[in-house]
Write a protein that holds these residues in place. Structure first.
Motif, PDB file in Angstrom:
ATOM      1  N   ASP A  93       0.758  18.364  -0.066  1.00  0.00           N
ATOM      2  CA  ASP A  93       1.807  17.756  -0.805  1.00  0.00           C
ATOM      3  C   ASP A  93       2.452  16.694   0.330  1.00  0.00           C
ATOM      4  OD1 ASP A  93       3.810  16.650  -1.981  1.00  0.00           O
ATOM      5  OD2 ASP A  93       4.918  18.686  -2.531  1.00  0.00           O
ATOM      6  N   ALA A  94       2.293  15.236   0.055  1.00  0.00           N
ATOM      7  CA  ALA A  94       2.813  14.492   1.049  1.00  0.00           C
ATOM      8  C   ALA A  94       4.536  14.628   1.029  1.00  0.00           C
ATOM      9  CB  ALA A  94       2.685  12.953   0.931  1.00  0.00           C
ATOM     10  N   PHE A 108       7.120   4.203   9.256  1.00  0.00           N
ATOM     11  CA  PHE A 108       5.964   4.037   8.095  1.00  0.00           C
ATOM     12  C   PHE A 108       6.308   3.452   6.907  1.00  0.00           C
ATOM     13  CE2 PHE A 108       4.643   7.563  10.935  1.00  0.00           C
ATOM     14  CZ  PHE A 108       3.383   7.153  11.249  1.00  0.00           C
ATOM     15  N   ARG A 109       7.803   3.495   6.477  1.00  0.00           N
ATOM     16  CA  ARG A 109       8.291   3.086   5.189  1.00  0.00           C
ATOM     17  C   ARG A 109       8.353   1.660   5.561  1.00  0.00           C
ATOM     18  NH1 ARG A 109      10.234   7.188   1.935  1.00  0.00           N
ATOM     19  NH2 ARG A 109      10.837   8.944   3.232  1.00  0.00           N
ATOM     20  N   TRP A 110       8.913   1.136   6.671  1.00  0.00           N
ATOM     21  CA  TRP A 110       9.081  -0.158   7.092  1.00  0.00           C
ATOM     22  C   TRP A 110       7.937  -0.683   7.147  1.00  0.00           C
ATOM     23  CZ3 TRP A 110       7.151  -3.223  11.226  1.00  0.00           C
ATOM     24  CH2 TRP A 110       7.656  -4.643  11.560  1.00  0.00           C
ATOM     25  N   LEU A 111       6.667  -0.252   7.719  1.00  0.00           N
ATOM     26  CA  LEU A 111       5.324  -0.888   7.486  1.00  0.00           C
ATOM     27  C   LEU A 111       4.658  -1.192   6.283  1.00  0.00           C
ATOM     28  CD1 LEU A 111       3.492   1.167  10.739  1.00  0.00           C
ATOM     29  CD2 LEU A 111       4.092  -1.406  10.717  1.00  0.00           C
ATOM     30  N   ALA A 112       4.964  -0.157   5.478  1.00  0.00           N
ATOM     31  CA  ALA A 112       4.374  -0.245   3.931  1.00  0.00           C
ATOM     32  C   ALA A 112       5.395  -1.377   3.178  1.00  0.00           C
ATOM     33  CB  ALA A 112       4.651   1.243   3.273  1.00  0.00           C
ATOM     34  N   ALA A 113       6.349  -1.255   3.377  1.00  0.00           N
ATOM     35  CA  ALA A 113       7.355  -2.312   2.861  1.00  0.00           C
ATOM     36  C   ALA A 113       6.944  -3.851   3.213  1.00  0.00           C
ATOM     37  CB  ALA A 113       8.642  -2.031   2.860  1.00  0.00           C
ATOM     38  N   VAL A 114       6.928  -3.987   4.337  1.00  0.00           N
ATOM     39  CA  VAL A 114       6.838  -5.417   5.097  1.00  0.00           C
ATOM     40  C   VAL A 114       5.356  -5.827   4.734  1.00  0.00           C
ATOM     41  CG1 VAL A 114       6.752  -7.040   7.081  1.00  0.00           C
ATOM     42  CG2 VAL A 114       8.569  -5.206   6.840  1.00  0.00           C
ATOM     43  N   GLY A 115       4.152  -4.844   4.816  1.00  0.00           N
ATOM     44  CA  GLY A 115       2.914  -5.299   4.879  1.00  0.00           C
ATOM     45  C   GLY A 115       2.367  -5.105   3.333  1.00  0.00           C
ATOM     46  N   GLU A 171      -7.363  16.470  -0.671  1.00  0.00           N
ATOM     47  CA  GLU A 171      -6.484  15.910  -1.820  1.00  0.00           C
ATOM     48  C   GLU A 171      -5.072  15.895  -1.375  1.00  0.00           C
ATOM     49  OE1 GLU A 171      -5.099  17.698  -6.050  1.00  0.00           O
ATOM     50  OE2 GLU A 171      -7.065  18.039  -5.578  1.00  0.00           O
ATOM     51  N   ILE A 172      -4.399  14.739  -1.600  1.00  0.00           N
ATOM     52  CA  ILE A 172      -2.958  14.378  -1.084  1.00  0.00           C
ATOM     53  C   ILE A 172      -2.277  13.894  -2.266  1.00  0.00           C
ATOM     54  CG2 ILE A 172      -1.600  13.596   0.578  1.00  0.00           C
ATOM     55  CD1 ILE A 172      -3.815  13.263   2.683  1.00  0.00           C
ATOM     56  N   ALA A 173      -1.284  14.791  -2.701  1.00  0.00           N
ATOM     57  CA  ALA A 173      -0.332  14.324  -3.854  1.00  0.00           C
ATOM     58  C   ALA A 173       0.940  13.591  -3.101  1.00  0.00           C
ATOM     59  CB  ALA A 173       0.170  15.682  -4.528  1.00  0.00           C
ATOM     60  N   THR A 174       1.093  12.399  -3.488  1.00  0.00           N
ATOM     61  CA  THR A 174       2.010  11.541  -3.102  1.00  0.00           C
ATOM     62  C   THR A 174       3.047  11.428  -4.349  1.00  0.00           C
ATOM     63  OG1 THR A 174       0.798   9.636  -3.787  1.00  0.00           O
ATOM     64  CG2 THR A 174       0.625  10.207  -1.433  1.00  0.00           C
ATOM     65  N   PRO A 175       4.113  11.923  -3.971  1.00  0.00           N
ATOM     66  CA  PRO A 175       5.259  11.890  -5.063  1.00  0.00           C
ATOM     67  C   PRO A 175       5.853  10.570  -5.287  1.00  0.00           C
ATOM     68  CG  PRO A 175       6.131  12.996  -2.986  1.00  0.00           C
ATOM     69  CD  PRO A 175       4.912  12.735  -2.629  1.00  0.00           C
ATOM     70  N   SER A 176       6.396  10.226  -6.294  1.00  0.00           N
ATOM     71  CA  SER A 176       6.963   8.872  -6.851  1.00  0.00           C
ATOM     72  C   SER A 176       8.048   8.793  -5.644  1.00  0.00           C
ATOM     73  CB  SER A 176       7.473   9.016  -8.163  1.00  0.00           C
ATOM     74  OG  SER A 176       8.101   7.599  -8.534  1.00  0.00           O
ATOM     75  N   GLY A 177       8.044   7.268  -5.118  1.00  0.00           N
ATOM     76  CA  GLY A 177       8.784   6.873  -4.243  1.00  0.00           C
ATOM     77  C   GLY A 177       8.731   7.353  -2.797  1.00  0.00           C
TER      78      GLY A 177
END
Length: 352
Positions: A274-275, A284-291, A343-349
């Motif tokens: 569970d992520a 990582f939030r910044w990389l995901a947002a900008v890229g 298997e990795i669950a990624t919650p909303s947001g």
């Protein structure tokens, strides 16, 4: 003939400065000596390094060897002018791969290649290598400095590392992973040393320079923040293993959790994670947002905050021991029966 010889070329005129190489060796000798440990025989300067396994305390050892580099993180180091920590990265990438096999790192060698040797920069890099060896408890026993004009652009250099460790024959990992075991995460310090080709593309897209304030790290310049060195997990992981509490461990490098954790799981088992159960560092939030990088791609390229994944059966005892070594381990999932994979669950947001 004598006149022709007097007017002939020298190695230095061809771009190789032997005196600079000798000066570098003099600079790094005390750094290497400071990493000595039980088992080391002799010192720098020979044609090879000797190590006595019996003196290191092993009875029936199996040798484990690794080699790795720092990848295009070196481009950030060169362009940002920050050379002091890439040596730590180099050691970490090798010794973390040793310890997940149950091996104690014993000694390390490095390869430093450049077009024209800058003694100050090279000494800074090797000082980082020595610091990484100190943290890992292994000896820096030698290496090679190659000056190759015409092969590297001005200011460029490359690094490779080689490490050898040992484990008693019956103590190699993985060992006895079964469904119902828990997966623990040891936090990363950030990106570590994988995914920097994508990182550099994202930085270019952001329009920021290396000396701009880092949007995800208040008080730091971007180059400084992105050069945060890879963590070395040798001491806590070996302690957990020697206490009989570790069944498997995975160093989370290129491929992320989906690509690395299944490598240490036996056939017929899979990891269900569970992520949302671990802290996602702001970088990582910044990389995901900008890229505009999707969650699945982030998990496949980066460690996303998990530098080491540990499989244990006694959760409370493992967490208590790790806490005693300064590690706040987080349970992030479990081992189940099934087809190999993670298997990795990624919650909303999850990425913000």
């Amino acid at each position: 003939m004598d006149q022709a010889r007097r007017n002939g070329l020298t190695y230095r005129q061809a771009g190789v400065d032997i005196a600079a190489g000798d000066a570098l060796v003099d600079r790094i000798k005390p750094l290497a000596r400071a990493t000595d440990r039980r088992g080391v025989m002799g010192g720098l300067g020979g044609f090879g390094a000797l190590f006595d396994l019996r003196a290191a305390g092993f009875q029936d050892p199996v040798l484990v060897s690794t080699t790795d580099g720092v990848g295009t993180k070196l481009k950030v180091a060169i362009e940002a002018g920050r050379h002091a920590t890439v040596g730590v990265d180099l050691v970490a990438m090798c010794v973390n791969d040793l310890v997940v096999q149950g091996a104690e790192p014993l000694f390390f060698l490095d390869y430093f290649a450049t077009g024209a040797l800058d003694v100050e920069h090279a000494a800074s890099v090797v000082a980082g290598i020595a610091e990484g060896c100190r943290i890992a408890g292994c000896a820096l026993v030698g290496g090679e400095t190659a000056e190759m004009p015409g092969l590297y652009a001005a200011g460029d250099y490359d690094l490779a590392g080689f490490s050898v460790g040992a484990a008693e024959r019956g103590a190699l990992l993985p060992l006895g992973v079964t469904p119902g075991d828990t997966v623990l995460a040891l936090p990363s310090s950030g990106i570590h040393s994988n995914g920097y080709s994508l990182v550099r593309r994202i930085v270019t897209a952001s329009g920021l320079g290396w000396d701009a304030p880092a949007p995800f790290a208040p008080g730091c310049m971007l180059g400084e923040a992105l050069m945060e060195p890879t963590r070395i997990y040798v001491a806590p992981v070996l302690a957990l293993h020697r206490a009989g509490l570790l069944r498997a461990a995975a160093h989370i490098t290129g491929g992320g959790l989906p690509g690395n954790l299944p490598r240490v799981l036996p056939e017929g088992t899979r990891a269900v994670l569970d992520a949302g159960s671990w802290a996602l560092p702001a970088v990582f939030r910044w990389l995901a947002a900008v890229g505009g990088v999707a969650a699945d791609e982030m998990l496949r390229v980066f460690n996303c905050g998990v530098g080491m994944a540990l499989v244990v059966s006694d959760l409370e005892a493992a967490i208590a021991l790790l806490r005693g070594h300064g590690e706040e381990a987080a349970p992030i999932g479990r081992i189940e029966a099934g087809a190999a994979g993670a298997e990795i669950a990624t919650p909303s947001g999850w990425l913000g």
